[in-house]
Design an enzyme around this catalytic site. Structure first.
Site, PDB file in Angstrom:
ATOM      1  N   GLU A   1      18.855 -43.311  54.551  1.00 19.29           N
ATOM      2  CA  GLU A   1      20.105 -42.958  54.196  1.00 19.29           C
ATOM      3  C   GLU A   1      20.236 -41.175  54.107  1.00 19.29           C
ATOM      4  O   GLU A   1      20.655 -40.644  53.188  1.00 19.29           O
ATOM      5  CB  GLU A   1      20.466 -43.392  52.626  1.00 19.29           C
ATOM      6  CG  GLU A   1      20.653 -44.982  52.734  1.00 19.29           C
ATOM      7  CD  GLU A   1      21.013 -45.655  51.442  1.00 19.29           C
ATOM      8  OE1 GLU A   1      21.139 -44.984  50.421  1.00 19.29           O
ATOM      9  OE2 GLU A   1      21.727 -46.521  51.407  1.00 19.29           O
TER      10      GLU A   1
ATOM     11  N   ASP B   1      20.638 -55.251  50.584  1.00 26.07           N
ATOM     12  CA  ASP B   1      20.920 -54.214  49.610  1.00 26.07           C
ATOM     13  C   ASP B   1      21.612 -54.801  48.278  1.00 26.07           C
ATOM     14  O   ASP B   1      22.525 -54.448  48.066  1.00 26.07           O
ATOM     15  CB  ASP B   1      21.658 -52.964  50.215  1.00 26.07           C
ATOM     16  CG  ASP B   1      21.760 -51.859  49.192  1.00 26.07           C
ATOM     17  OD1 ASP B   1      21.049 -51.853  48.189  1.00 26.07           O
ATOM     18  OD2 ASP B   1      22.428 -50.970  49.584  1.00 26.07           O
TER      19      ASP B   1
ATOM     20  N   GLU C   1      25.237 -52.813  40.634  1.00 24.02           N
ATOM     21  CA  GLU C   1      26.088 -51.982  41.675  1.00 24.02           C
ATOM     22  C   GLU C   1      26.963 -53.129  42.423  1.00 24.02           C
ATOM     23  O   GLU C   1      28.054 -52.697  42.579  1.00 24.02           O
ATOM     24  CB  GLU C   1      24.986 -51.368  42.531  1.00 24.02           C
ATOM     25  CG  GLU C   1      25.681 -50.847  43.603  1.00 24.02           C
ATOM     26  CD  GLU C   1      24.699 -50.218  44.644  1.00 24.02           C
ATOM     27  OE1 GLU C   1      23.428 -50.083  44.566  1.00 24.02           O
ATOM     28  OE2 GLU C   1      25.038 -49.340  45.642  1.00 24.02           O
TER      29      GLU C   1
HETATM   30  O1  GCW Z   1      22.214 -49.444  47.706  1.00 23.25           O
HETATM   31  C1  GCW Z   1      22.097 -48.113  47.955  1.00 23.25           C
HETATM   32  C2  GCW Z   1      22.794 -47.711  46.912  1.00 23.25           C
HETATM   33  C3  GCW Z   1      22.476 -46.110  46.933  1.00 23.25           C
HETATM   34  C4  GCW Z   1      21.093 -45.886  46.292  1.00 23.25           C
HETATM   35  C5  GCW Z   1      20.217 -46.745  47.649  1.00 23.25           C
HETATM   36  C6  GCW Z   1      18.658 -46.688  47.468  1.00 23.25           C
HETATM   37  C7  GCW Z   1      19.643 -44.242  45.366  1.00 23.25           C
HETATM   38  O2  GCW Z   1      24.327 -47.669  47.101  1.00 23.25           O
HETATM   39  O3  GCW Z   1      23.162 -45.453  45.699  1.00 23.25           O
HETATM   40  O4  GCW Z   1      20.598 -44.679  46.356  1.00 23.25           O
HETATM   41  O5  GCW Z   1      20.810 -47.993  47.687  1.00 23.25           O
HETATM   42  O6  GCW Z   1      18.404 -47.706  47.073  1.00 23.25           O
HETATM   43  O7  GCW Z   1      18.384 -45.866  47.805  1.00 23.25           O
END
Ligand code: GCW
Length: 845
Positions: A311, A390, A418
């Protein structure tokens, strides 16, 4: 969760305090499951012969915490204050000491030989003809854990006579991660500001940090990484390290070790080097020196967490190096100090080409890490999310768990909700985690069943370390996670990390009793709500393995079915006019299923054998495909959404039956939250059903989708000042449109006439509560004011969409045919007093 005027709250709290018996007095939730509320008299009887003295054999800070906690707990629950003493073989006593201390005392007792670090033994025994309770362990942390276990037994009303409880933790790694930013915000945190940081520094008052460590210690959690894995390199600057030492000190007397997340480019961004190449000797020297500097300030520092090449974070790929090069280099700096390096397995390309049906984000963790098995140092732990995508509402277990034999693993579970309602929706995650932990990955033909829990604990391939990591994200709000009921997830994570063989029922029962007391109606009600809540949430968000059908490029909260399509993030479900689901088969799809061991792959590769709950995760099928349940896919999508929304409504009724049985503060906070959730579940239901109805063109055989009895759209009302606007995504508003008040207007209004029969009705107003102002609403019936309210919640959006859509219910209004119903909205700031519709139903009570 919506705020009341402070004055009103004060009066209510004061009245509640004066009127209620002590056990019902207002509770903020700050004590969570460690309330130590007085037991009732019959339960107290069970403990009338408990010792009145406490004898700590050691004097470390941890031992003092253990002693004070025992005194605090017994005083709270039983009203008895234990006297501290030193050991003389005379009189009843609680005796607290490590095995070495017990031997040195000396006490003539046979001591358990099979305790691991952090494990404990609680024994009731007779010493010089006096009944005593001995809590002993290899290390003082274990003694503290034993004290918490003893207090839990008392809170649960379990007898202590002839006690012989010996427990070892299932795995050495029982960590939580916080995603706190140095400015005091928290990524994906829903319980307020950081308890660790503010304005770029560690907070001066760390009281809550100590309170948090106490909660963690009560579960047996032994380390916490306190900052966001999207790490700010400043965490490692010389100015910051003394501040970290203060946090470590606040943790230390609860046995929780400090860890931090680090930025891979630190040698360059804060270290003055022109490179962060892991194979450059200057870079490894930098990490060595940095690590030494940390250990000089924090001798019990636990280690680093690293998110690299993910990311947008920098990583070894910048120098064409591998994840093993990167992790080993840092791990070698930690090694002499006994520190661990957690390397996150959440590495994927977020610029995938969605037009290529062979591309699949789910493959990423395996593709990146499986080939490196055997190349990682012994103090590297690969931290792998439970599923391949995720933290969605449902995913299969990641195939990577079953694919590594020489690498330490930890499973990363997300406590913070989340994608599961962001602490506004009740969603107890332990049943979901249990499914993954118990999942047999068939990792070894020799070893018999290889459940994920045993793999990550290092039990199958006899690895030096491994275990459980929970992304916790507590905040400074009184109730830590933003919702009292969500605390069951933090509790549940900790209990599973200690012993993943505990059932969801056992865990929720412990949590409920410790949090709300032992009243049987209270416990059965709350436990049933918690245990059904994941299925409920899944039902109204994304069933059949569709995953959470939310705004995945935005706030991850409200419904937005197409947000996951036609972008590189790869959370595709590929729903179109003909069918739905990702084809991940080896035969015709992305081949992802081939990453599982053959026995698992065989199950998922077969359309007929794939469990309904994961069908659309693995297969693309027409809407008319018939499930094991006998229903078609499309009908199941409709049915599950209606079931889910109904169950959410039912939670409100169930909760109301607890009025007067628990303290008023938590009763009303949770009621408000559940009422909100019931409205939001309906928004989800309508959005998803409408979307699939339009796209598939197949009607709901029960005639519900697309038909809304009692509903009058804003578009059908006589408007003054309001204008009708399209909502994006269209499914987030009924008929895709909302009435929005002109920006400059003081007040806008909309009216229509009731055309049903005379009777008593509930009126639901669906409005959009954006977080950039607090619009005011008034509702008039026949010219008389029936209700007024503020749109002052802090939902995660400034937009008129599925995240801001909120239901306000006005109860028991008498209506006659022809009555005029008028809504007035007064915008405030960016909040345009927008609304969607009014729905009228026969009164529910
Ligand atoms: O799911 C995503 C989240 C991000 C997070 C990432 C991760 C900290 O939306 O906010 O970043 O995973 O786990 O690295």
């Amino acid at each position: 969760m919506r705020s009341m005027a402070p004055g009103a709250l004060l009066v209510i709290s004061l009245l509640a305090f004066l009127a209620a018996p002590a056990s019902l007095r207002a509770q903020s939730g700050i004590d969570a499951w460690l309330r130590y509320a007085p037991l009732d008299d019959s339960a107290k009887l069970l403990y009338k012969n408990l010792p009145r003295r406490i004898i700590p054999l050691g004097s470390t800070a941890l031992m003092r915490s253990a002693q004070q906690e025992l005194i605090r707990g017994i005083r709270g629950m039983l009203g008895v204050t234990l006297q501290s003493g030193s050991y003389v073989p005379r009189g009843d006593a609680f005796i607290l000491g490590t095995l070495a201390e017990v031997r040195a005392a000396p006490l003539a007792i046979a001591l358990p030989a099979d305790l691991d670090d952090d494990g404990y033994s609680i024994q009731s025994l007779t010493l010089a003809s006096h009944p005593c309770i001995l809590i002993t362990a290899r290390n003082d942390r274990g003694v503290l854990f034993g004290v918490f276990a003893l207090l839990r037994r008392i809170a649960l009303g379990q007898p202590l006579a002839e006690l012989n409880d010996r427990q070892n933790p299932y795995a050495p790694v029982r960590w939580v991660n916080q995603w706190d930013n140095l400015d005091g915000s928290i990524e994906r945190g829903y319980g307020g500001r950081s308890i660790f940081f503010d304005s770029g520094s560690v907070r001066s008052d760390l009281t809550r940090v100590g309170d948090y460590a106490r909660l963690l210690a009560s579960l047996g959690i032994n380390a916490c990484a306190i900052n966001n894995v999207n790490a700010d390199p400043r965490i490692l600057t010389p100015e910051f390290i003394p501040q970290l030492a203060r946090v470590a000190a606040a943790f230390r007397h609860w046995g929780v070790r400090l860890a931090v997340a680090v930025d891979f480019s630190s040698p360059k961004s804060i270290g003055g080097l022109d490179t962060f190449d892991p194979l450059d000797p200057r870079v490894s020297a930098w990490w060595r020196n940095k690590t030494q500097e940390i250990y000089a300030a924090i001798p019990d520092f636990a280690g680093f967490v690293l998110k690299a090449d993910s990311e947008g974070r920098l990583g070894p790929s910048a120098y064409a190096r591998t994840h093993a090069d990167a992790s080993n280099m840092i791990a070698r700096a930690l090694k002499p100090h006994g520190g661990l390096l957690f390397y996150r397995g959440f590495v994927y390309d977020h610029h995938l080409d969605w037009r290529n049906l062979k591309n699949d984000r789910a493959r990423a963790a395996y593709d990146n890490f499986q080939p490196l098995d055997g190349q990682f140092d012994s103090n590297v732990i690969l931290q792998i999310k439970n599923g391949p995508i995720d933290f969605q509402v449902r995913e299969p277990a990641s195939p990577l768990f079953g694919a590594l034999q020489k690498t330490n693993e930890a499973i990363e579970l997300q406590i913070t909700q989340e994608y599961t309602g962001q602490a506004r929706h009740l969603c107890f995650l332990v049943p979901m985690w249990k499914e993954v932990l118990d999942f047999d990955a068939h990792a070894s033909s020799a070893a018999g069943p290889t459940p994920v829990k045993a793999i990550v604990a290092g039990k199958i391939f006899h690895l030096p370390s491994g275990g459980f990591v929970g992304v916790s994200n507590v905040g400074a709000d009184a109730n830590w996670l933003g919702n009292q009921l969500s605390m069951a997830n933090l509790y549940g994570f900790g209990r599973l990390a200690w012993n993943p063989d505990l059932s969801a029922n056992e865990i929720v029962d412990e949590w409920t009793r410790m949090t709300f007391g032992n009243n049987p109606h209270v416990t059965t009600t709350i436990e049933a709500m918690q245990l059904s809540s994941w299925r409920t949430y899944e039902n109204y968000t994304g069933p059949l393995g569709l995953q959470t059908l939310t705004d995945i490029t935005g706030n991850h909260y409200g419904p937005s079915v197409e947000a996951s399509e036609q972008n590189g993030w790869g959370q595709w479900h590929r729903a179109d006019a003909d069918g739905v689901g990702m084809d991940r088969t080896v035969a015709t799809g992305t081949g992802y299923i081939g990453q599982y061991q053959p026995a698992v792959a065989k199950l998922y590769e077969s359309l007929a054998d794939t469990p309904d709950d994961l069908l659309l995760f693995f297969h693309h099928v027409p809407y008319t495909y018939v499930l094991h349940s006998g229903k078609t896919v499309i009908q199941q999508i409709y049915d599950s959404h209606y079931q889910g929304a109904e169950a959410a409504d039912e939670y409100v009724r169930q909760w109301k039956s607890l009025e007067g049985l628990i303290d008023d503060q938590r009763y009303s906070e949770i009621l408000m939250q559940l009422e909100y959730q019931a409205g939001a579940a309906q928004v989800w239901r309508d959005a998803i059903c409408n979307w699939f109805l339009r796209v598939s063109g197949i009607a709901d055989e029960k005639g519900r989708a697309g038909h809304f009895p009692g509903r009058t759209e804003a578009e059908a009302m006589a408007l003054d000042g309001y204008s009708i606007e399209d909502v994006t995504p269209w499914e987030a508003a009924s008929a895709g449109k909302a009435a929005v008040c002109a920006r400059q207007a003081v007040t806008c209004s909309a009216e229509f006439r009731f055309n049903g029969s005379a009777g008593s009705y509930d009126l639901d107003v669906e409005y959009f509560d954006t977080n950039n102002g607090a619009a005011k609403f008034k509702l008039f019936v026949g010219g008389r004011l029936a209700d007024t309210w503020l749109a002052d919640d802090h939902l995660p959006t400034t937009k008129i969409d599925g995240s801001s859509s909120t239901r306000h219910r006005i109860h028991t209004i008498p209506l006659s045919p022809g009555d005029e119903i008028r809504i007035e909205g007064s915008p405030d700031g960016g909040d345009r007093a927008a609304f969607d519709y009014i729905e009228i139903h026969p009164a529910s009570n």
